[in-house]
Enzyme design. Structure first.
Site, PDB file in Angstrom:
ATOM      1  N   HIS A 178     -15.166  -1.902  22.364  1.00  0.00           N
ATOM      2  CA  HIS A 178     -15.796  -2.822  23.152  1.00  0.00           C
ATOM      3  C   HIS A 178     -15.954  -2.207  24.740  1.00  0.00           C
ATOM      4  CE1 HIS A 178     -15.647  -7.318  23.950  1.00  0.00           C
ATOM      5  NE2 HIS A 178     -16.658  -6.908  24.736  1.00  0.00           N
TER       6      HIS A 178
ATOM      7  N   TYR B 163     -13.086 -12.308  22.354  1.00  0.00           N
ATOM      8  CA  TYR B 163     -13.728 -13.478  22.514  1.00  0.00           C
ATOM      9  C   TYR B 163     -12.669 -14.504  22.073  1.00  0.00           C
ATOM     10  CZ  TYR B 163     -17.887 -11.011  23.390  1.00  0.00           C
ATOM     11  OH  TYR B 163     -18.822 -10.179  23.976  1.00  0.00           O
TER      12      TYR B 163
HETATM   13  P1  NAP Z   1     -26.620 -14.166  28.973  1.00  0.00           P
HETATM   14  O1  NAP Z   1     -26.804 -14.301  27.256  1.00  0.00           O
HETATM   15  O2  NAP Z   1     -27.382 -13.400  29.526  1.00  0.00           O
HETATM   16  O3  NAP Z   1     -26.801 -15.877  29.554  1.00  0.00           O
HETATM   17  C1  NAP Z   1     -26.008 -16.825  28.927  1.00  0.00           C
HETATM   18  C2  NAP Z   1     -26.203 -18.238  29.690  1.00  0.00           C
HETATM   19  O4  NAP Z   1     -27.697 -18.547  29.485  1.00  0.00           O
HETATM   20  C3  NAP Z   1     -25.579 -19.502  29.193  1.00  0.00           C
HETATM   21  O5  NAP Z   1     -24.894 -20.177  30.204  1.00  0.00           O
HETATM   22  C4  NAP Z   1     -26.383 -20.186  28.534  1.00  0.00           C
HETATM   23  O6  NAP Z   1     -26.341 -21.690  28.481  1.00  0.00           O
HETATM   24  C5  NAP Z   1     -27.821 -19.842  29.215  1.00  0.00           C
HETATM   25  N1  NAP Z   1     -29.081 -19.807  28.417  1.00  0.00           N
HETATM   26  C6  NAP Z   1     -29.216 -19.162  27.281  1.00  0.00           C
HETATM   27  N2  NAP Z   1     -30.593 -19.322  26.825  1.00  0.00           N
HETATM   28  C7  NAP Z   1     -31.182 -20.240  27.650  1.00  0.00           C
HETATM   29  C8  NAP Z   1     -32.257 -20.811  27.735  1.00  0.00           C
HETATM   30  N3  NAP Z   1     -33.444 -20.554  26.873  1.00  0.00           N
HETATM   31  N4  NAP Z   1     -32.562 -21.603  28.899  1.00  0.00           N
HETATM   32  C9  NAP Z   1     -31.806 -21.971  29.788  1.00  0.00           C
HETATM   33  N5  NAP Z   1     -30.402 -21.363  29.697  1.00  0.00           N
HETATM   34  C10 NAP Z   1     -30.100 -20.694  28.734  1.00  0.00           C
HETATM   35  O7  NAP Z   1     -25.233 -14.010  29.043  1.00  0.00           O
HETATM   36  P2  NAP Z   1     -23.921 -13.549  28.407  1.00  0.00           P
HETATM   37  O8  NAP Z   1     -23.263 -14.516  27.491  1.00  0.00           O
HETATM   38  O9  NAP Z   1     -22.753 -12.611  29.351  1.00  0.00           O
HETATM   39  O10 NAP Z   1     -24.254 -12.446  27.013  1.00  0.00           O
HETATM   40  C11 NAP Z   1     -24.819 -12.718  25.814  1.00  0.00           C
HETATM   41  C12 NAP Z   1     -23.866 -12.210  24.892  1.00  0.00           C
HETATM   42  O11 NAP Z   1     -23.502 -10.744  25.030  1.00  0.00           O
HETATM   43  C13 NAP Z   1     -22.285 -12.643  24.832  1.00  0.00           C
HETATM   44  O12 NAP Z   1     -22.238 -13.904  24.582  1.00  0.00           O
HETATM   45  C14 NAP Z   1     -21.600 -11.728  24.236  1.00  0.00           C
HETATM   46  O13 NAP Z   1     -21.948 -11.948  22.872  1.00  0.00           O
HETATM   47  C15 NAP Z   1     -22.316 -10.236  24.636  1.00  0.00           C
HETATM   48  N6  NAP Z   1     -21.757  -9.656  25.806  1.00  0.00           N
HETATM   49  C16 NAP Z   1     -20.934  -8.187  25.587  1.00  0.00           C
HETATM   50  C17 NAP Z   1     -20.317  -7.865  26.428  1.00  0.00           C
HETATM   51  C18 NAP Z   1     -19.516  -6.495  26.028  1.00  0.00           C
HETATM   52  O14 NAP Z   1     -18.936  -6.016  26.903  1.00  0.00           O
HETATM   53  N7  NAP Z   1     -20.186  -5.827  25.199  1.00  0.00           N
HETATM   54  C19 NAP Z   1     -20.324  -8.417  27.863  1.00  0.00           C
HETATM   55  C20 NAP Z   1     -20.911  -9.426  28.072  1.00  0.00           C
HETATM   56  C21 NAP Z   1     -21.634 -10.155  26.932  1.00  0.00           C
HETATM   57  P3  NAP Z   1     -25.652 -22.324  27.403  1.00  0.00           P
HETATM   58  O15 NAP Z   1     -24.801 -21.616  26.475  1.00  0.00           O
HETATM   59  O16 NAP Z   1     -24.931 -23.607  27.902  1.00  0.00           O
HETATM   60  O17 NAP Z   1     -26.690 -23.269  26.521  1.00  0.00           O
END
Ligand code: NAP
Length: 275
Positions: free
Chosen positions: A106, A48
């Site tokens: 990862h 990241y």
């Molecule tokens: P997510 O958490 O499903 O969605 C994030 C999106 O939702 C952002 O655009 C955020 O907006 C929005 N959001 C969050 N809460 C909200 C709310 N209450 N109301 C409206 N919009 C909201 O997607 P993600 O970032 O892919 O997944 C979360 C975490 O999982 C990552 O950050 C990472 O740490 C981890 N991850 C791990 C892997 C892996 O391979 N292990 C892969 C993907 C992700 P804003 O940020 O603009 O507020």
């Protein structure tokens, strides 16, 4: 108060802050805001490129290290034992800490030496550099291979949300005490538009995304790490903890009836998910 998944293998807050794409001063402010609201679980990764930002936010928060559950990950092209070790040392340095609460592989690499990877992760634990280790994006076949060689991961982090089933992995992880951490738990925001979730939300005075998160949080052994940059969204996601106990059988059945094959994260180095 955020409840914990507690098993013989791990104790981990059920809600954490995902930090992918939280970078720079804005990213640091977002992590600080989450900590001030009460988040005590942060999810980052070497890939990241934001571990310094996360570390700076932890330091600025004034919260003692022991109160925060911190996860980082080693990238799939660094899975030779010495490369894992270098990556871990780099993560610790950038995060400004002497240990991780959880260190994850990862993604699996097709050519990795799985026993050597497991031995290296375990050695880091034995030395106290990490409290627990686990894996991410491992299909069931690789979890079985880990078990065959006597390895004991404490956590499996995979994409999981109301539009993607992980039943096979859940059924396997639960009896072993392996926490299943749901990444992209909001399907990157896609779930906000689903009428079924909106309708359940209206009934409970909540948003569709809060319903989606509550559906995950009510499940035994499941952790969720939504990423939210804005304070309002961070608070809304924290409030979903309280909603988890309020979803009724009808709500759960309606969410269960949604399509369950809508994977959002599928890069070209993904494993065969059905393996
Ligand atoms: P997510 O958490 O499903 O969605 C994030 C999106 O939702 C952002 O655009 C955020 O907006 C929005 N959001 C969050 N809460 C909200 C709310 N209450 N109301 C409206 N919009 C909201 O997607 P993600 O970032 O892919 O997944 C979360 C975490 O999982 C990552 O950050 C990472 O740490 C981890 N991850 C791990 C892997 C892996 O391979 N292990 C892969 C993907 C992700 P804003 O940020 O603009 O507020």
């Amino acid at each position: 108060m955020v409840p914990f998944v507690q098993t013989p293998r791990i104790s981990i807050p059920k809600l954490g802050l995902g930090t992918w794409k939280l970078a720079g001063a804005e990213g640091q402010a977002a992590v600080e805001s989450a900590l001030a609201l009460g988040y005590r679980h942060l999810d980052t990764a070497d890939s990241y490129g934001n571990e310094e930002v996360v570390g700076a936010a932890m330091a600025a928060s004034g919260i003692t290290r022991g109160e925060i559950f911190l996860t980082s990950k080693v990238w799939w092209n660094n899975l030779a034992p010495d490369a894992i070790r270098r990556s871990l040392e780099g993560s610790l340095r950038k995060l400004g800490t002497t240990y991780l609460d959880l260190f994850l592989v990862h993604w699996p690499a097709p050519d990795m030496d799985l026993p050597a990877v497991a031995r290296t992760m375990q050695a880091a634990r034995d030395e106290g550099l990490v409290r627990r280790w686990g894996v991410s994006n491992f299909p069931l076949g690789l979890m079985l291979r880990l078990e065959e060689i006597g390895a004991e991961p404490a956590c499996l982090q995979v994409e999981y949300h109301a539009l993607l089933s992980q039943q096979r992995l859940l059924d396997w992880c639960r009896p072993r005490g392996i926490a299943l951490t749901a990444y992209s738990p909001l399907a990157r925001g896609v779930l906000a538009e689903l009428p079924a979730l909106q309708e359940i939300g209206r009934k409970h005075g909540a948003t569709a995304l809060q319903v989606a998160l509550a559906w995950l949080l009510r499940q035994e052994g499941v952790v969720a790490i939504p990423k939210a940059a804005r304070k309002q969204s961070q608070q809304a996601n924290l409030d979903a903890v309280g909603l988890a106990g309020k979803l009724d059988a009808g709500d759960v059945a309606a969410i269960g009836a949604l399509p369950k094959d809508r994977r959002q994260v599928n890069p070209d180095f993904s494993p065969d998910w059905n393996a």
